[in-house]
Design an enzyme around this catalytic site. Sequence first.
Site, PDB file in Angstrom:
ATOM      1  N   PRO A   1       0.847  -1.193   0.000  1.00  0.00           N
ATOM      2  CG  PRO A   1      -0.240  -1.228   2.064  1.00  0.00           C
ATOM      3  CD  PRO A   1       0.709  -1.976   1.213  1.00  0.00           C
ATOM      4  CG  HIS A   2       1.828   2.898  -3.218  1.00  0.00           C
ATOM      5  ND1 HIS A   2       1.504   1.581  -3.508  1.00  0.00           N
ATOM      6  CD2 HIS A   2       1.495   3.604  -4.315  1.00  0.00           C
ATOM      7  CE1 HIS A   2       1.033   1.505  -4.735  1.00  0.00           C
ATOM      8  NE2 HIS A   2       1.005   2.725  -5.257  1.00  0.00           N
TER       9      HIS A   2
END
Length: 147
Positions: free
Chosen positions: A65-66
Amino acid sequence: MKISTLLNQQSVFCKTTCTSKKGALEKISLIAAKELDLDAQELFESLIAREKIGSTGVGSGIAIPHVKISSELPATAVFLQCEKGIDYDSYDGNKVDILFAIFVPEDLCKEYLSALAEISEKLLNKQFLRQLRSADNAQELFELLTL
């Protein structure tokens, strides 16, 4: 940008209880909020908004996730090794037990791409992944990730 510049020992967690994608992203948000002195709910909403664009579950039980953060803040990462795999809508349909979340300042997007390449290369190495999954504590995980 190297993994060692993104992670610190306080942001690496071993055998974490994760029961859902939402729950894992909430934990990540709380940890990152402390590191960045930001509101955890805002970070969580950013992560959820990113997931709506497309799952960050990259396969082999891994999610990355980013989200982008303000340019005034340092690039930061949070690593969770989940006790059990969770449903994550990954492209390969497998459950996720390794999450490497990255919070990148808007002005460092090019550097972020090099860090993402390093992270992906490491995490998709089957031998390295086995080492991460068999680690017994956060210190061991931190050392593996920052070598």
